[in-house]
Design an enzyme around this catalytic site. Structure first.
Site, PDB file in Angstrom:
ATOM      1  N   SER A 181      10.853   7.298  -2.323  1.00 37.44           N
ATOM      2  CA  SER A 181      10.632   7.134  -0.888  1.00 37.44           C
ATOM      3  C   SER A 181      11.806   7.650  -0.066  1.00 37.44           C
ATOM      4  O   SER A 181      12.185   8.808  -0.155  1.00 37.44           O
ATOM      5  CB  SER A 181      10.323   5.671  -0.578  1.00 37.44           C
ATOM      6  OG  SER A 181       9.912   5.525   0.772  1.00 37.44           O
ATOM      7  N   HIS A 182      12.398   6.766   0.737  1.00 33.99           N
ATOM      8  CA  HIS A 182      13.436   7.142   1.696  1.00 33.99           C
ATOM      9  C   HIS A 182      14.833   7.118   1.088  1.00 33.99           C
ATOM     10  O   HIS A 182      15.817   7.308   1.809  1.00 33.99           O
ATOM     11  CB  HIS A 182      13.396   6.183   2.875  1.00 33.99           C
ATOM     12  CG  HIS A 182      13.526   4.743   2.472  1.00 33.99           C
ATOM     13  ND1 HIS A 182      12.538   4.089   1.773  1.00 33.99           N
ATOM     14  CD2 HIS A 182      14.528   3.844   2.631  1.00 33.99           C
ATOM     15  CE1 HIS A 182      12.926   2.853   1.531  1.00 33.99           C
ATOM     16  NE2 HIS A 182      14.128   2.674   2.032  1.00 33.99           N
ATOM     17  N   ASP A 346      10.273  10.738   6.231  1.00 26.48           N
ATOM     18  CA  ASP A 346      11.217  10.403   5.161  1.00 26.48           C
ATOM     19  C   ASP A 346      10.972  11.232   3.902  1.00 26.48           C
ATOM     20  O   ASP A 346      10.249  12.226   3.922  1.00 26.48           O
ATOM     21  CB  ASP A 346      11.139   8.915   4.835  1.00 26.48           C
ATOM     22  CG  ASP A 346       9.836   8.525   4.155  1.00 26.48           C
ATOM     23  OD1 ASP A 346       8.809   9.152   4.440  1.00 26.48           O
ATOM     24  OD2 ASP A 346       9.844   7.593   3.327  1.00 26.48           O
ATOM     25  N   ASP A 348       9.239  10.940   1.077  1.00 28.13           N
ATOM     26  CA  ASP A 348       7.890  11.200   0.561  1.00 28.13           C
ATOM     27  C   ASP A 348       6.836  11.279   1.658  1.00 28.13           C
ATOM     28  O   ASP A 348       5.652  11.358   1.365  1.00 28.13           O
ATOM     29  CB  ASP A 348       7.497  10.142  -0.469  1.00 28.13           C
ATOM     30  CG  ASP A 348       7.367   8.751   0.124  1.00 28.13           C
ATOM     31  OD1 ASP A 348       8.085   8.445   1.093  1.00 28.13           O
ATOM     32  OD2 ASP A 348       6.559   7.949  -0.386  1.00 28.13           O
ATOM     33  N   ASP A 350       5.832   9.090   4.041  1.00 24.93           N
ATOM     34  CA  ASP A 350       5.004   7.961   4.474  1.00 24.93           C
ATOM     35  C   ASP A 350       5.624   7.180   5.639  1.00 24.93           C
ATOM     36  O   ASP A 350       4.987   6.264   6.162  1.00 24.93           O
ATOM     37  CB  ASP A 350       4.686   7.027   3.310  1.00 24.93           C
ATOM     38  CG  ASP A 350       5.903   6.330   2.719  1.00 24.93           C
ATOM     39  OD1 ASP A 350       7.041   6.672   3.103  1.00 24.93           O
ATOM     40  OD2 ASP A 350       5.719   5.448   1.849  1.00 24.93           O
ATOM     41  N   ARG A 351       6.833   7.529   6.048  1.00 25.80           N
ATOM     42  CA  ARG A 351       7.468   6.844   7.181  1.00 25.80           C
ATOM     43  C   ARG A 351       7.676   7.826   8.330  1.00 25.80           C
ATOM     44  O   ARG A 351       7.641   9.042   8.145  1.00 25.80           O
ATOM     45  CB  ARG A 351       8.799   6.226   6.762  1.00 25.80           C
ATOM     46  CG  ARG A 351       8.655   5.230   5.639  1.00 25.80           C
ATOM     47  CD  ARG A 351       9.976   4.546   5.319  1.00 25.80           C
ATOM     48  NE  ARG A 351       9.822   3.679   4.148  1.00 25.80           N
ATOM     49  CZ  ARG A 351      10.478   2.535   3.959  1.00 25.80           C
ATOM     50  NH1 ARG A 351      11.355   2.122   4.848  1.00 25.80           N
ATOM     51  NH2 ARG A 351      10.270   1.815   2.879  1.00 25.80           N
ATOM     52  N   LYS A 448       0.736   4.268   4.042  1.00 26.28           N
ATOM     53  CA  LYS A 448       1.303   4.564   5.348  1.00 26.28           C
ATOM     54  C   LYS A 448       1.492   6.062   5.448  1.00 26.28           C
ATOM     55  O   LYS A 448       1.649   6.749   4.447  1.00 26.28           O
ATOM     56  CB  LYS A 448       2.605   3.806   5.591  1.00 26.28           C
ATOM     57  CG  LYS A 448       3.640   3.826   4.492  1.00 26.28           C
ATOM     58  CD  LYS A 448       4.813   2.937   4.889  1.00 26.28           C
ATOM     59  CE  LYS A 448       5.850   2.810   3.768  1.00 26.28           C
ATOM     60  NZ  LYS A 448       5.454   1.815   2.756  1.00 26.28           N
TER      61      LYS A 448
END
Length: 625
Positions: A181-182, A346, A348, A350-351, A448
């Protein structure tokens, strides 16, 4: 003298070699798995060591799906507990020995074999270091465990929301997402993997718990004896009855986006000579999507996309779209010549973070504003279905609740974790949802979705400016936000992150707070605030009745103000303490205060109550949102 080396003796040699490496490790251990060779166990996270002679050897078994499968001996590895966000560790751990292979094999053991056999699965990730090698390992294990077809994003790319879209569009059984992720990427940074089910949602706890159980007993890896697949070019590769299709990582997602949004409306905004935008992909996966969507499909100037080439180490940055780590974009948006609209996503994808000209929109406000405007601006929500319901994670400010009340729909308060939204979506009770951790989305997929939030805001801006002549006074991000506050009130909100803390003192602090919460009573005074209730948030899923306990310590006061403490599990090491502060203000004359100023007294009460400095030794947070 030359001696023939049989496959069994070669396997024995490899196991002996790695056993020696474990007993006499080199100063820098950076061994990557070659899926063509028998795999051995990593001991980075466990103290047990292999014996000097192997107890098992590679065994060739009957063909599966027309290919040869080898049963490769392995040994359980400690510490592979899988959470909501999958399994995350340092990349050096995942890239060593059998660490990744053990987890993937445990996943296949956890899934019903009759459902896996002949099924199709999706594979992709955020482009970080080790993804390319990991993809080859996963493909071979998928084939060895009976999967019929794997769809892989070109170059191993698939943003997390795009992976969910591909799973749904191609009716796949599920999919692997390679991402932390982030969190930062690179040989010395983070790596992660998770599995999403057929509706595109993250695997539920009942499956992740099974995966963990099998990681503690796994002894054999079912590896297909096939060559590495060329992931650089789209096309189909066949190995007997097993098939790998390398797909365009953008096309399925873009096709879905065109069904959700009015692209002509957005294009009318992005092609205006008096409208400027800036999108920062932070050297991460949405760089592969930004130009295809914003420039090629919507007509924006190519210069609107920055840091849009995905890099394995995110150019040494921290791909977390907030005011601290997206400093390049923040500097641009808070300058004299700032564009009208700015956004970042971010690692991947999703943010998201949303900015206007010298203006920041909190994630809590962002999802509320999107929900309040969705039916008039986004075709997906203007049809017969409309908006079915809204939801937010418990720490997220309650701005969304007031929109739900105005729309006359349900509003759910869930634990942090997108899987809780997925259940509600599958039951037809949720349309739009969000988390204060910069996650926003809807029921078009089951993750998300950073690009979705950007397109939603561009839809709102386009709709509000469609009748404004070129050169006229445009409706801005700030104007839309302040009008929303005037109608619904403002929920002042801030989050303090204390990253990479020692775990034990953090647990002691949480127990200290838990003791206070359990012994408190209505009417207790905390500085100028009067307590309404304090608890450890518990959620009973209205769909399946499952209970999630200990989801965050809440102290809620009679005026609606509150502070919350949670330990985050999204990092790969240590603990992150998250402190959330919220205070509602209905008086428009007081809504223009700086959030830190408005929340100052409550922040101090939270710090004093928690004794955070005494427990953690931290004088200040790593990140303030």
């Amino acid at each position: 003298v030359k001696t023939a080396l049989t496959s069994d003796s070669f396997a024995y040699f490899l196991v002996m070699y790695h056993s020696a490496r474990l007993q006499y490790p080199s100063k820098v251990h950076n061994y990557r798995i070659s899926a063509k060779l028998p795999l051995v166990r990593s001991t980075i996270t466990t103290s047990r060591r292999m014996s000097s002679a192997p107890s098992k050897r590679v065994k060739t078994v009957t063909a599966a799906a027309g290919i040869v499968v080898k049963e490769v001996p392995t040994t359980p590895i400690e510490g592979q507990k899988t959470g909501t966000s999958g399994l995350r560790k340092k990349a050096a751990i995942f890239s060593s020995g059998n660490y990744l292979a053990n987890w993937v094999q445990a996943l296949f053991y956890a899934l019903p074999s009759d459902e896996v056999k002949g099924s199709s699965m999706v594979l992709g990730g955020d482009g970080r270091w080790f993804n390319k090698e990991a993809a080859q390992i996963i493909i071979k294990l998928a084939a060895g465990n009976g999967v019929g077809k794997v769809y892989v994003g070109q170059n191993g790319y698939l943003a997390t929301p795009a992976a969910s879209a591909v799973i749904r569009a191609r009716k796949a059984y599920g999919g692997f997402i390679m991402s932390a992720s982030h969190n930062p990427g690179g040989p010395d940074e983070d790596w992660g993997i998770k599995f999403n089910y057929s509706s595109g949602e993250p695997a539920p706890e009942k499956i992740t718990d099974k995966i963990y159980g099998f990681t503690q007993t796994v002894e054999l890896l079912k590896m297909a004896d096939i060559p590495d697949v060329d992931l650089t070019t789209c096309g189909v590769h066949k190995f007997g009855d097993f098939e790998v299709e390398v797909i365009d990582p953008v096309s399925d997602y873009l096709n879905l986006a065109k069904k959700v949004f009015d692209f002509d409306l957005i294009r009318s905004l992005l092609t205006r000579p008096d409208f400027k935008l800036k999108f920062d992909a932070m050297h991460a996966i949405t760089g592969a999507y930004a130009k295809s969507i914003l420039v090629e499909a919507l007509g924006a100037d190519p210069s609107c996309c920055v840091n849009d080439v995905p890099k394995e180490d995110f150019a040494g940055g921290h791909p977390d779209p907030n005011l601290t780590y997206a400093k390049e974009l923040v500097k641009t948006m808070f300058s004299e010549e700032a564009p009208d609209f700015g956004a970042a996503s971010d690692g991947d994808g999703d943010r998201n973070m949303i900015l206007g000209n010298n203006f920041f929109v909190t994630p809590s406000d962002s999802v509320a504003i999107i929900a309040a405007n969705a039916q008039s601006c986004i075709p997906y929500f203007s049809g017969d279905g409309g908006i079915k319901g809204l939801a937010r994670s418990m720490p997220t400010a309650a701005a969304l609740d007031r929109v739900a009340s105005s729309l006359g729909v349900e509003c759910f308060e869930t634990p942090t974790g997108w899987k809780f939204f997925g259940n509600l979506m599958d039951a037809g009770r949720l349309s739009i949802c969000g988390e204060e951790s910069f996650g926003t989305g809807s029921d078009h997929i089951r993750e998300k979705d950073g690009p979705w939030a950007v397109l939603a805001w561009l839809s709102i801006l386009a709709y509000r400016n469609k009748d404004v002549p070129i050169g006229g006074e445009k409706v801005t991000v700030e104007k839309i936000t302040r009008e929303h506050w005037a109608q619904y009130g403002r929920n002042f909100f801030s989050r303090y992150d204390y990253e990479a803390c020692e775990s034990e003192p953090c647990n002691e602090m949480m127990q200290h707070l838990r003791t206070i919460a359990y012994s408190s009573k209505k009417g207790d005074k905390y500085g100028p605030y009067e307590l309404d209730f304090a608890d450890d948030f518990e959620y009973i899923d209205p769909i399946d009745g499952s209970v999630s306990r200990n989801q965050g310590l809440r102290f809620v006061f009679t005026d609606g103000s509150r502070f919350i403490f949670r330990l985050s599990g999204t990092g790969s090491s240590g603990a992150t303490v998250r402190m959330y502060i919220e205070q509602y203000e209905s008086d428009a004359s007081k809504q223009n205060l700086d959030a830190q100023e408005a929340l100052g007294p409550l922040i101090q009460v939270a710090l004093d109550t928690s004794k955070l400095k005494e427990f953690t030794g931290r004088d200040s947070p790593s990140v303030i949102t």
